[in-house]
Scaffold this motif. Structure first.
Motif, PDB file in Angstrom:
ATOM      1  N   MET A   1     -10.525   1.069   4.229  1.00 51.60           N
ATOM      2  CA  MET A   1      -9.803   1.820   5.246  1.00 51.60           C
ATOM      3  C   MET A   1     -10.190   3.296   5.185  1.00 51.60           C
ATOM      4  O   MET A   1     -10.485   3.927   6.217  1.00 51.60           O
ATOM      5  N   THR A   2     -10.219   3.832   3.987  1.00 50.20           N
ATOM      6  CA  THR A   2     -10.522   5.246   3.805  1.00 50.20           C
ATOM      7  C   THR A   2     -11.934   5.563   4.298  1.00 50.20           C
ATOM      8  O   THR A   2     -12.167   6.578   4.966  1.00 50.20           O
ATOM      9  N   ALA A   3     -12.866   4.676   3.972  1.00 52.59           N
ATOM     10  CA  ALA A   3     -14.246   4.882   4.397  1.00 52.59           C
ATOM     11  C   ALA A   3     -14.343   4.867   5.924  1.00 52.59           C
ATOM     12  O   ALA A   3     -15.035   5.682   6.520  1.00 52.59           O
ATOM     13  N   ARG A   4     -13.643   3.954   6.553  1.00 50.64           N
ATOM     14  CA  ARG A   4     -13.714   3.840   8.009  1.00 50.64           C
ATOM     15  C   ARG A   4     -13.093   5.061   8.700  1.00 50.64           C
ATOM     16  O   ARG A   4     -13.529   5.460   9.773  1.00 50.64           O
ATOM     17  N   LEU A   5     -12.092   5.595   8.035  1.00 52.63           N
ATOM     18  CA  LEU A   5     -11.489   6.814   8.567  1.00 52.63           C
ATOM     19  C   LEU A   5     -12.473   7.976   8.438  1.00 52.63           C
ATOM     20  O   LEU A   5     -12.682   8.754   9.369  1.00 52.63           O
ATOM     21  N   ALA A   6     -13.105   8.053   7.259  1.00 53.55           N
ATOM     22  CA  ALA A   6     -13.947   9.206   6.958  1.00 53.55           C
ATOM     23  C   ALA A   6     -15.301   9.156   7.654  1.00 53.55           C
ATOM     24  O   ALA A   6     -15.922  10.182   7.890  1.00 53.55           O
TER      25      ALA A   6
ATOM     26  N   PRO B   1       0.801  -1.224   0.000  1.00 49.69           N
ATOM     27  CA  PRO B   1       0.000   0.000   0.000  1.00 49.69           C
ATOM     28  C   PRO B   1       0.834   1.274   0.000  1.00 49.69           C
ATOM     29  O   PRO B   1       0.299   2.368  -0.223  1.00 49.69           O
ATOM     30  N   GLY B   2       2.128   1.138   0.252  1.00 51.16           N
ATOM     31  CA  GLY B   2       2.974   2.334   0.259  1.00 51.16           C
ATOM     32  C   GLY B   2       2.495   3.336   1.291  1.00 51.16           C
ATOM     33  O   GLY B   2       1.960   2.966   2.339  1.00 51.16           O
ATOM     34  N   SER B   3       2.635   4.596   0.969  1.00 45.12           N
ATOM     35  CA  SER B   3       2.341   5.645   1.937  1.00 45.12           C
ATOM     36  C   SER B   3       0.877   5.726   2.332  1.00 45.12           C
ATOM     37  O   SER B   3       0.540   6.351   3.340  1.00 45.12           O
ATOM     38  N   THR B   4      -0.011   5.120   1.546  1.00 42.64           N
ATOM     39  CA  THR B   4      -1.417   5.150   1.955  1.00 42.64           C
ATOM     40  C   THR B   4      -1.587   4.422   3.286  1.00 42.64           C
ATOM     41  O   THR B   4      -2.523   4.684   4.028  1.00 42.64           O
ATOM     42  N   PHE B   5      -0.644   3.505   3.552  1.00 46.11           N
ATOM     43  CA  PHE B   5      -0.708   2.731   4.799  1.00 46.11           C
ATOM     44  C   PHE B   5      -0.373   3.591   6.016  1.00 46.11           C
ATOM     45  O   PHE B   5      -0.618   3.221   7.146  1.00 46.11           O
ATOM     46  N   LYS B   6       0.217   4.785   5.749  1.00 44.42           N
ATOM     47  CA  LYS B   6       0.584   5.669   6.845  1.00 44.42           C
ATOM     48  C   LYS B   6      -0.628   6.081   7.667  1.00 44.42           C
ATOM     49  O   LYS B   6      -0.507   6.413   8.861  1.00 44.42           O
ATOM     50  N   VAL B   7      -1.810   6.055   7.046  1.00 44.28           N
ATOM     51  CA  VAL B   7      -3.050   6.341   7.767  1.00 44.28           C
ATOM     52  C   VAL B   7      -3.199   5.368   8.924  1.00 44.28           C
ATOM     53  O   VAL B   7      -3.458   5.752  10.074  1.00 44.28           O
ATOM     54  N   ALA B   8      -2.996   4.081   8.603  1.00 46.13           N
ATOM     55  CA  ALA B   8      -3.137   3.052   9.634  1.00 46.13           C
ATOM     56  C   ALA B   8      -2.044   3.184  10.696  1.00 46.13           C
ATOM     57  O   ALA B   8      -2.303   3.040  11.897  1.00 46.13           O
TER      58      ALA B   8
ATOM     59  N   MET C   1      -4.254  -2.305  14.399  1.00 41.71           N
ATOM     60  CA  MET C   1      -4.999  -1.182  13.828  1.00 41.71           C
ATOM     61  C   MET C   1      -5.330  -1.451  12.366  1.00 41.71           C
ATOM     62  O   MET C   1      -6.438  -1.174  11.896  1.00 41.71           O
ATOM     63  N   ALA C   2      -4.336  -2.007  11.641  1.00 43.71           N
ATOM     64  CA  ALA C   2      -4.561  -2.294  10.218  1.00 43.71           C
ATOM     65  C   ALA C   2      -5.758  -3.233  10.059  1.00 43.71           C
ATOM     66  O   ALA C   2      -6.620  -3.044   9.202  1.00 43.71           O
ATOM     67  N   ARG C   3      -5.827  -4.220  10.938  1.00 48.88           N
ATOM     68  CA  ARG C   3      -6.953  -5.167  10.857  1.00 48.88           C
ATOM     69  C   ARG C   3      -8.272  -4.474  11.175  1.00 48.88           C
ATOM     70  O   ARG C   3      -9.296  -4.733  10.543  1.00 48.88           O
ATOM     71  N   LYS C   4      -8.222  -3.558  12.151  1.00 46.14           N
ATOM     72  CA  LYS C   4      -9.441  -2.801  12.461  1.00 46.14           C
ATOM     73  C   LYS C   4      -9.934  -2.033  11.254  1.00 46.14           C
ATOM     74  O   LYS C   4     -11.129  -1.880  11.033  1.00 46.14           O
ATOM     75  N   LEU C   5      -8.967  -1.554  10.476  1.00 44.08           N
ATOM     76  CA  LEU C   5      -9.336  -0.735   9.321  1.00 44.08           C
ATOM     77  C   LEU C   5      -9.694  -1.578   8.103  1.00 44.08           C
ATOM     78  O   LEU C   5     -10.061  -1.047   7.062  1.00 44.08           O
ATOM     79  N   GLY C   6      -9.564  -2.893   8.242  1.00 49.03           N
ATOM     80  CA  GLY C   6     -10.044  -3.760   7.154  1.00 49.03           C
ATOM     81  C   GLY C   6      -8.962  -4.505   6.401  1.00 49.03           C
ATOM     82  O   GLY C   6      -9.262  -5.222   5.445  1.00 49.03           O
TER      83      GLY C   6
END
Lengths: 391, 603
Positions: B459-464, B321-328, B398-403
């Motif tokens: 992940m993005t949806a769960r964040l938003a 996922p590269g830098s998109t994973f930085k959210v997690a 956390m990554a698992r929480k985010l999907g």
């Protein structure tokens, strides 16, 4: 002898025709009409290819039958052996030049005609045996030379036909001949003797059977043995008859025959079509028709005034019975599948013509009921107080 | 004369006896008939009926697939065919010549007909021309009106109005294969020659709903199996109509964004998990597989194509996922309370761990970096730092929480689970212990971490959506329970993501949505396909453009919009596209803008 009965030389064609047993002719025609109707059905509601020719052949055969009937019975007496000899030659001829049909050599092509000499033989043998037992002394009837000659007359064609191999016809020839031996006065003891001998022969015959023949017998003994192979035809035929019920599925409505489950529905298995479409009623009607014909043949034999005519009438009638029994017993699963047609109903020229000639002879016995058969009787004193071999 | 008379008597007596036997035998025959026809008649009647009848199944009409507004995604069209019955049509070559005089019959079709004729019974019709128009059918019908053995007939054909644009999601139907037969319990239905089964996509996973129930036709057959007439008919039950969450317009739009690029895009309603668009590129024509035989070659070509057009990258493509994973990683660190949002770290371009050197993407470094700046400028050193402090297992949780790390359960076949590494995982999978350096690599979404585009969108949806566990769904979402992530932490991350597009220094400033009220937030990502060695780094072969295409980085972007009360989340990956900001972010921008303008979700 009543006066009108001895006036035979002066009768003329018209007078002779009047003496023909027309009821018998009508019964035969009626049976053929049943055959026509069923062949029409077997062809899916078409005159062609069987019903039309069937009727035509009967017409031709009818002329032959009447011609045979009008010929003096003494002529047939004289010709009995020559006819037998000629038939035997034909049967032998089949061995060499016969066409193979259904795995057996049975057909002989003469010009445009295909004939089955074994069929002709059935009647020729009756003629020969009737001639053989004509006016013999009852003591002689049981004697060995007499008996051995008669046996030879039967055995020669029977073995030849069995060789073709056509066991059904061979068996019919043998049984028909044996009936003539019985009628001719051969002693019970001899029958018992031969019965035991035949029993002893069974293993030998079994060993000599071809595979398909053995299959048929085995299948018959255990009817569910091989429903897709050798037992298929017999089983489908039983389904056809059984599903007809009391009154059948209706004319042209037989599913077993019209949808192709029934083999040879126009020849050997036509009785199944009758039973399927007209039920038990139709089957019994046909049986009654045959019984009536047999009754007439029997009556003519009873009224005959000499041994030849008697034996001829009883013999032909019995041969006719054998056809009927063998065929119906086969399609109803009582005996193994053998190739015997249903008289006057199955499609097939030779058998019908043979029987028509046979009934021609029976009619001749009626037409010429009163003639004296002096040429064979002279100088043969009847044994005084002799006891019939039968007792 | 006594002898003669007695002999006459003898013959008569014996004749009577024989006659009696004959009558008896005829009686036996009559008895046998009674036995067969009356006593056992029922049994034989049943046998005759079994002989004569056969049940033939009728193909049920397949259920339609509609988009969220009822626009068709898959439906059936009546098409026409020209058929030939070999046994009635006469010599096959002559018959085909005759047909070629009135219609276009190419040599391949000709050969196929000839082969088919040899294989099957003569009464079985062979399709000569398939999918002919109504006009053509009318013309041909007229031309062959008097011809026995050649006729036209109607058939159902599956139509996919969106074509290649939705091929991976909708899937396609095809002839039933041996495998299909083994998988299914409804073997009888599947054996109908006209029956088509869902091969992939929703067509496959929802096949049971779509296929309906077969009707039956009782026919009279002959001993050779030929049908004679119909005795009775019970119509089947048409398959159910399937309403998908997809928006046909957005789906087509999303597919159009890729052009010649390969990759995948997912657009999702963040509240319900409804998937509004899901595309994978390159694609294929889903209508091409209707008939097996000729199409098998086409299928083979697609299956062996180097770009794998048949694979659905959105659910089965696994990418770092590269830098998109930085959210997690950021959320993990905040939740673990090992850093606070405004805690700063110094980036001089490299993070040293023992003898190892971990570089930031910007060689000169970012200077002092807090969470906001770390996300805004995607500073690698910042994330090395917080990842190391958080530890891999907490990041993984956390990554698992985010999907991440497990299939989302999307109603599509072939979904992959991605990979979220943990210490235990490595011990088990590699039989090696976890290295801290690997935590740093995972901290910037490289190394073992793998995710599907669908998981990125999730992940993005769960964040938003404020930390609700929505699951992506094509058939309508279910309730989404709270994940239990601190709202302030979510807001902190979202503020960072807003700055990615909302500030000039943000990595996706160039790809921002300029229209007021429609702005998006997001995170770029660049996923290394090939590790750049220290030697290359020194030699300066660093530029992606210098590498052969298949070694270039994948470009990623995840984002949501609008900024206030977000509704849509998108994840885009462009394979070998280079940097996320240049290659992926503009696609996500266009998609999110189009989604907001379509008003497809009533708000």
């Amino acid at each position: 002898m009543k006066a009108w009965e001895v006036r035979r030389p002066g009768l003329g064609i018209g007078g002779l025709l009047l003496r023909v047993d027309w009821v018998l002719v009508i019964l035969l025609t009626l049976t053929t009409a049943v055959g026509f109707a069923m062949l029409y059905s077997a062809a899916g509601g078409n005159i062609r290819p069987w019903a039309g020719p069937h009727a035509m052949r009967f017409g031709v055969g009818l002329a032959v039958m009447l011609a045979v009937a009008l010929i003096d019975i003494r002529f047939w007496l004289r010709c009995a052996y020559p006819i037998y000899a000629a038939s035997l030659l034909l049967v032998i001829g089949v061995e060499f030049v016969g066409d193979v049909g259904m795995g057996a050599q049975r057909w002989l092509k003469i010009g445009p005609l295909s004939v089955q000499p074994s069929e002709i033989m059935k009647i020729a043998l009756v003629l020969a045996l009737a001639r053989h037992f004509h006016k013999v002394d009852e003591r002689d009837a049981g004697r060995w030379p007499m008996l051995l000659l008669a046996l030879a007359l039967i055995a020669a064609p029977a073995l030849l036909v069995a060789q073709q191999p056509d066991l059904g016809t061979a068996a019919m020839i043998a049984v028909g001949g044996t009936a003539l031996l019985f009628l001719g006065g051969v002693s019970w003891r001899i029958f018992a003797l031969f019965g035991c001998g035949a029993g002893a022969l069974v293993p030998t015959v079994w060993y000599r059977l071809k595979d398909y023949q053995r299959d048929r017998v085995l299948t018959f003994l255990d009817s569910e043995r091989d429903l897709t192979g050798a037992g298929y035809h017999g089983f489908q035929s039983k389904i056809g008859i059984g599903s007809g019920g009391e009154f059948g599925k209706g004319y042209l409505e037989g599913t077993q025959s019209h949808l192709g489950f029934l083999p040879e529905s126009h020849t050997d298995f036509i009785f199944t079509v009758i039973s399927e479409e007209f039920g038990l009623a139709g089957g019994l009607f046909v049986l009654a028709l045959y019984l009536a014909i047999m009754g007439y043949g029997f009556a003519i034999g009873f009224m005959a005034r000499n041994d030849f005519a008697r034996l001829l009438a009883f013999g032909v009638t019995f041969t006719f019975f054998l056809f009927v029994f063998a065929n119906i017993a086969m399609v109803a699963g009582l005996i193994p599948v053998v190739g015997v047609p249903l008289p006057f109903i199955s499609y097939g020229g030779t058998a019908m013509l043979t029987l028509q000639v046979g009934f021609g002879l029976v009619l001749s016995a009626k037409v010429y009921r009163d003639v004296e058969m002096e040429e064979e009787t002279s100088g043969r004193p009847a044994g005084p107080g002799s006891i019939a071999a039968m007792r | 004369m006594a002898g003669v008379r007695s002999r006459t008597q003898l013959i008569r007596r014996r004749a009577l006896l024989l006659g009696g036997v004959q009558i008896g035998m005829v009686g036996v025959l009559a008895g046998r008939l009674v036995q067969l026809q009356v006593l056992e008649g029922d049994r034989y009647s049943r046998r005759a009926e079994d002989n004569r009848t056969a049940e033939r199944l009728l193909t049920p009409a397949r259920g339609e697939i509609l988009d969220r507004r009822g626009r068709p995604l898959a439906h059936n069209r009546e098409t026409y065919r020209l058929l030939l019955v070999p046994e009635r049509a006469g010599p096959i070559d002559a018959a085909l010549d005759e047909i070629s005089r009135i219609a276009v019959l190419n040599p391949a079709a000709r050969e196929r007909v000839r082969r088919t004729v040899l294989k099957q019974p003569g009464f079985e019709p062979v399709v000569v021309l398939d999918d002919i128009s109504w006009e053509e059918m009318a013309r041909l019908s007229l031309a062959i009106a008097e011809r026995d053995g050649i006729f036209t007939s109607a058939a159902q054909r599956r139509i996919y109005p969106l074509g290649a644009a939705a091929a991976h999601t909708i899937g396609y139907v095809g002839r039933v294969s041996q495998k299909d037969l083994e998988r299914s319990e409804e073997a009888a239905l599947l054996r109908i020659p006209d029956f088509r089964i869902g091969k992939t996509g929703v067509e496959r996973t929802q096949d049971a709903t779509l296929r309906g129930a077969a009707g039956t036709r009782l026919v009279e057959i002959t001993s050779t199996g030929r049908q004679r007439r119909e005795l009775g008919r019970r119509e089947g039950l048409a398959g159910e109509t399937l309403h998908l969450t997809l928006d046909a317009n957005l789906q087509t739009f999303a597919a159009g964004l890729f052009g010649a690029e390969t990759g995948a895009a997912v657009l999702m309603d963040i509240r319900s998990g409804d998937l509004l668009a899901m595309v994978s590129s390159p694609s294929f024509d889903p209508g091409a597989f209707h008939d097996g035989i000729a199409d098998r070659r086409e299928w083979q070509a697609l299956a062996s194509h180097p770009l794998h057009p048949l694979s659905n990258r959105a659910v089965s493509g696994q990418y770092a996922p590269g830098s998109t994973f930085k959210v997690a990683v950021a959320l993990a660190a905040l939740e673990a309370r090992v850093v606070s949002p405004d805690q700063r770290f110094f980036c001089n371009g490299v993070h040293e761990l023992g003898t190892g050197k971990f570089h930031c993407w910007r060689r000169g470094g970012h200077g002092h970096v807090d969470l906001f700046k770390g996300l805004q400028q995607s500073c690698d050193v910042y994330f090395y730092e917080i990842a190391q402090r958080t530890g891999i297992d907490r990041i993984a949780a956390m990554a698992r929480k985010l999907g991440f790390g497990e299939p989302t359960g999307i109603e599509l076949p072939g979904e992959r689970s991605g990979l979220v590494p943990t210490k235990a995982w490595k011990q088990k999978a590699r039989n090696e212990s976890w290295q801290v350096g690997e935590t740093l690599i995972a901290g910037i979404g490289q190394g073992y971490v793998l995710a599907t585009p669908l998981q990125l969108a999730t992940m993005t949806a769960r964040l938003a959506n404020g930390g609700r566990a929505v699951l992506p769904r094509l058939l309508g979402g279910a309730g989404a329970p709270k994940l239990g992530i601190d709202r302030r932490h979510l807001n902190a991350v979202r503020t960072g993501l807003a700055a990615v597009t909302g500030s000039q220094r943000g990595t996706a400033w160039a790809a921002r949505i300029q229209q007021a009220g429609f702005e998006m937030a997001g995170k770029t990502g660049t996923s290394q396909v090939r590790r750049i060695s220290a030697l290359e780094r020194r030699l300066g072969v660093r530029k992606n453009e210098d590498l052969p295409r298949e070694e270039r980085d994948h470009a990623l972007f995840v984002g949501y919009a609008p900024l206030k009360q977000p509704r849509y989340a998108a994840a885009v990956i462009v394979e070998h596209g280079g940097s996320g900001s240049k290659a992926a972010a503009p696609l996500a921008r266009d998609l999110l803008l189009a989604a907001q303008k379509s008003g497809t979700i009533a708000s």
